[in-house]
Every structure is written in structure tokens, then in C-alpha cells.
Design a protein around this motif. Structure first.
Motif, mmCIF file in Angstrom:
data_model
loop_
_atom_site.group_PDB
_atom_site.id
_atom_site.type_symbol
_atom_site.label_atom_id
_atom_site.label_comp_id
_atom_site.label_asym_id
_atom_site.label_seq_id
_atom_site.Cartn_x
_atom_site.Cartn_y
_atom_site.Cartn_z
ATOM 1 N N ASN A 218 11.238 -3.806 7.445
ATOM 2 C CA ASN A 218 11.136 -2.436 7.952
ATOM 3 C C ASN A 218 12.272 -2.042 8.888
ATOM 4 O O ASN A 218 12.484 -0.858 9.150
ATOM 5 C CB ASN A 218 9.758 -2.166 8.578
ATOM 6 N N LEU A 251 10.345 6.936 11.892
ATOM 7 C CA LEU A 251 8.961 6.487 11.732
ATOM 8 C C LEU A 251 8.173 7.445 10.839
ATOM 9 O O LEU A 251 7.381 7.009 9.991
ATOM 10 C CB LEU A 251 8.306 6.364 13.102
ATOM 11 N N GLN A 252 8.400 8.732 11.001
ATOM 12 C CA GLN A 252 7.720 9.704 10.133
ATOM 13 C C GLN A 252 8.161 9.527 8.686
ATOM 14 O O GLN A 252 7.340 9.638 7.758
ATOM 15 C CB GLN A 252 8.017 11.122 10.601
ATOM 16 N N LEU A 255 6.205 6.716 7.315
ATOM 17 C CA LEU A 255 4.824 7.118 7.059
ATOM 18 C C LEU A 255 4.715 7.953 5.790
ATOM 19 O O LEU A 255 3.763 7.790 5.007
ATOM 20 C CB LEU A 255 4.285 7.900 8.258
ATOM 21 N N SER A 258 4.749 5.544 2.954
ATOM 22 C CA SER A 258 3.517 4.742 2.843
ATOM 23 C C SER A 258 2.370 5.540 2.232
ATOM 24 O O SER A 258 1.480 4.969 1.597
ATOM 25 C CB SER A 258 3.112 4.206 4.213
ATOM 26 N N VAL A 410 1.993 1.710 10.065
ATOM 27 C CA VAL A 410 2.629 2.530 9.032
ATOM 28 C C VAL A 410 1.971 2.286 7.683
ATOM 29 O O VAL A 410 1.677 3.224 6.932
ATOM 30 C CB VAL A 410 4.135 2.235 8.966
ATOM 31 N N ASN A 414 -1.180 5.301 9.763
ATOM 32 C CA ASN A 414 -1.510 5.725 11.129
ATOM 33 C C ASN A 414 -2.880 6.400 11.174
ATOM 34 O O ASN A 414 -3.012 7.581 11.580
ATOM 35 C CB ASN A 414 -0.432 6.657 11.680
ATOM 36 N N LEU A 420 3.644 9.275 17.584
ATOM 37 C CA LEU A 420 4.717 8.430 17.058
ATOM 38 C C LEU A 420 5.560 7.820 18.170
ATOM 39 O O LEU A 420 5.977 6.653 18.076
ATOM 40 C CB LEU A 420 5.596 9.220 16.092
#
Length: 433
Positions: A218, A251-252, A255, A258, A410, A414, A420
Motif C-alpha cells: 500500500n 487515502l480517499q 478507499l 477498495s 481501507v 472505512n 481520513l
């Protein structure tokens, strides 16, 4: 460290006649000094170390027992190479080599639990070298050192060294990852975008796979966007900037991946199962699974660099990791001299060629790596393409569990709707603790 052992080994090297050795390895049939049928240069035929001392085994009458640790997938190959080593030195000693299963990725954790009880010889990933060395678990390479340096690519020698001293044996130059794919589903242009690949997979009821919960994988998202984690000057702790401005956008993006119906976060074994049962048509993984992909997809087997992913509305090329696998000798070994000879053997030209042929792993040996077969291997070509976006990665111990926690959040999407920035701040607090 058994200081007396090191002193004896050094004296053995100083006192014996110098033996000339070639700058490169010799192909199969005439193995290189120290790695083949002849004793290592610098030790001489008359003075190979016996059980860590400076006296050779007595005409095959002595018994030398060694323990060798390697990955589960390598057990049959290691057994063959160990038996070949035993046969090559049968006139010097009765050698017994016991082989155990220990993944390169977890070797450090197991060894540091009790270095004195660990294997004499073991395989490990290069990001573990500093902690193993600082714990006194690595025997510096005292036999055939110049030849080992000369026959391997410079990056692998650097990875196997601490402060300029060679403390491990280069084994591979392929410890990275890239995108495997089934050619029957994708046009070349499709492979440029993670979004496009997931769209194709979802339409087909299939998946693109990657292990989001693993810190080795990651970090590729953060590295692509200019963030990173790195070993602190103390050689143990880790520094990182993933929670600085823009980190939440990365990070978004993770997500969003995912939650995509065309994506599945799968570990290594699950990835192999997926390509075998047809549910996975592409995925981020490494050359250790190239044979599995080739067997599953046949002529449709393909490999290329990682794609771009969406960060705050723009496309960002994923970063990656360039690394090596190494073999270490435990300096607590009662048979350190023989252990060094075995490590040299397991990393010589012949052994690296066999490792490539059986396991698809890229040689660090210069001559083996330059062969047409290696140069044409799709996985190794993909690694080369990804290399321009990748770099060595060697954070300290706290990094892994903290990034695993972040990755698991993730992977689950979440579910608790944690802010975040809070997720990143918590990860950084754990990483830098």
C-alpha cells in the motif's frame, strides 16, 4: 558474536596463500570458486574453515550439521542444492543439512526472538538487514568476499552491506511488484489506468487484485503521490510524511479502489487461488508468482508496470519498491565457516540460474541476469518498466503493523467513517513511536 571465531577466520584468510579468481562466474559445469565444487578463494584447498575454526574437516570423518531456512515454495529447490553441496564436499566432511520453512518476509521476526536458536543460514528480504545486523544476527562475509561482490549487480551488493561491509549474500534482484494480467481481457491502453482495468473486470464479473492491508504494497499509492516512509538515522525507528497535506487525497483514492466491484484485496495465496479459478484476471504481485500466472493463463499471460490511479480528480502513477532477497549466516552458528561456504554455494551462478528456471526469480548474478531467457521473461521486463517509478524501501519495525492497520481499514471501506486525517495521524503515531 563469537569474537574468537571471527579472529580465527580472519587469521585463516591472512595466513593462507592467495588464490586468483575470475571477475565473473563460470557457467554450469565449471562452477565459480567458493560456490561450486572447489573451496572458496582466499581459503585455499588446504584451509577451508571447519566448524568455525581454521582447521579443515579430517578426510570426511568429521560431521558438520547445518540448519537452513527458506520459503515454503523453495523447499524442494533448497533440498536439491543442499544435497549437491553435500556431495561436492563429501571428501572433506560428513555434512548434514536440515531445511526448515521460514518466509523471507518474516525471517527477521523469528530470528530476533532468539538469534542463538535460529538457523545457521537463512533467506531474508533486504529491508530487514539493519535490524538483523544491529541485533548481532549477521556474520560478516569473510570468505570469497571480492568474488561475491564482483559477480553480483552493484545494487544487490549495496543492499547486502552495512557501512560498506558485506554482511549477507546477494540472492535475487527482483524483490518488487508489478501488474500481472490476462491478455484475453485487456488491450494495451487499458493497462494504463487502474479505473479502466476495474471497469473491465466488473463488467466480466471478475476482479483486479492487490493486498491493500500490506504495508509493502500500500506504500505504492503514497509513493506515487510524493509521500514515503523511511528508516531514521538511528537505524531502527521510522520517519514518514503520509499525514501531511494531500495525504488524505491518496487515502480517499485507495478507499475508492477498495469499494469498486471490480477489485478484491487479496493476499499472496488468495491471489494464486484467484488466477487459478479464473476469478482474478489481473493483479499486483511479484515475480515469485510468475510461474503460477504462466500456468494459469498460458499464452495470455502478461505483465507490465503498475497503472495510474485517481487522486483528487487527477491520474497519478503508482510508485513501487525495488529490492533484493539475501542469504544471511548467523554469527552465533557453531559452524560459521561451513555456513558461509553453503551461503556462497546457494547464491552462486548455478544456483541462481536454477532458482530462475524453477521459481522465475530474477538473478542478482551479473552473468545469469544477462542471459537471453532472463532478459525475455515478462515478469522481469515488467519489473524493469516499473523500476523508474520505484525505489529501495527499508523502514523500521513499527511501520509494518501500523500500515497493516491502515490498510485493513481501507480494505473494509472505512466502515466506522473515521475521519481520513485521523486515520493517517494514527498510522504516523504508530510508525514513528
Amino acid at each position: 558474536m563469537k569474537k574468537a571465531l571471527s579472529i580465527l577466520l580472519i587469521l585463516a584468510l591472512i595466513c593462507v596463500p592467495l588464490v586468483a579468481c575470475a571477475d565473473t562466474d563460470t557457467p554450469s559445469g565449471t562452477p565459480p570458486a567458493g560456490g561450486g565444487d572447489t573451496p572458496p578463494a582466499g581459503g585455499g584447498d588446504d584451509t577451508p574453515p571447519a566448524g568455525g575454526g581454521d582447521t579443515p574437516p579430517a578426510g570426511g570423518g568429521d560431521t558438520v550439521t547445518l540448519t537452513l531456512w527458506g520459503g515454503e515454495e523453495d523447499q524442494a529447490m533448497l533440498r536439491e542444492r543442499a544435497d549437491a553441496f553435500i556431495a561436492a564436499h563429501a571428501d572433506e566432511a560428513t555434512i548434514v543439512i536440515n531445511i526448515g520453512v521460514e518466509s523471507e518476509s518474516t525471517a527477521k521476526d523469528t530470528i530476533l526472538t532468539d538469534p542463538q536458536a535460529a538457523a545457521d543460514v537463512f533467506t531474508f528480504a533486504d529491508d530487514q538487514i539493519m535490524e538483523l545486523y544491529m541485533a548481532g544476527a549477521l556474520q560478516p562475509v569473510l570468505l570469497n568476499t571480492d568474488d561475491i561482490k564482483a559477480r553480483n549487480v552493484a545494487s544487490s551488493v549495496s543492499a547486502a552491506s552495512v557501512d560498506g561491509t558485506l554482511v549477507a549474500y546477494p540472492l535475487t534482484a527482483d524483490n518488487g511488484y508489478f501488474m500481472f494480467y490476462d491478455k484475453s481481457y485487456f488491450e494495451p491502453s487499458d493497462l494504463e489506468s487502474f479505473d479502466r482495468m476495474m471497469e473491465i473486470a466488473a463488467d466480466a464479473g471478475k476482479f483486479i487484485a492487490m493486498e491493500l492491508q500490506g504495508g509493502w504494497y500500500n506504500i505504492a499509492f503514497f509513493r506515487g503521490a510524493g509521500f514515503d516512509a523511511w528508516l531514521a538515522p538511528d537505524g531502527v525507528s521510522t520517519l514518514t510524511n503520509i499525514n501531511e497535506a494531500g495525504g488524505t487525497d491518496v487515502l480517499q483514492g485507495m478507499l475508492d479502489i477498495s469499494k469498486n466491484p471490480g477489485f478484491a484485496s487479496l493476499g499472496n495465496d488468495e491471489f494464486v487461488t484467484g488466477i487459478n479459478d479464473g476469478s482474478v484476471i489481473a493483479g499486483v504481485n511479484g515475480p515469485w508468482n510468475s510461474n503460477n500466472a504462466r500456468e494459469a493463463w498460458g499464452d495470455n499471460y502478461g505483465a507490465t508496470k503498475l497503472p495510474t490511479f485517481t487522486v483528487d480528480g487527477r491520474q497519478v502513477q503508482m510508485g513501487g519498491v525495488v529490492g533484493h532477497k539475501l542469504i544471511g549466516v548467523n554469527q552465533f552458528s557453531a559452524e560459521a565457516g561451513w555456513a558461509m561456504r553453503l551461503a556462497d554455494w546457494l547464491t552462486n551462478y548455478d544456483s541462481q540460474v536454477i532458482r530462475f528456471e524453477l521459481r522465475g526469480q530474477g538473478p542478482s548474478n551479473i552473468q545469469a541476469a544477462s542471459s537471453p531467457a532472463v532478459q525475455a521473461d515478462p515478469a522481469l521486463v515488467a519489473l524493469s518498466l516499473q523500476a523508474q517509478y520505484s525505489a529501495f524501501f527499508g523502514p523500521g519495525g513499527n511501520y509494518w503493523s501500523s500500515m497493516e492497520t491502515l490498510g485493513e481499514i481501507v480494505r473494509q471501506g472505512n466502515p466506522d467513517n473515521i475521519p481520513l486525517q485521523e486515520i493517517l495521524d494514527n498510522a504516523v503515531a504508530g510508525i514513528t513511536a
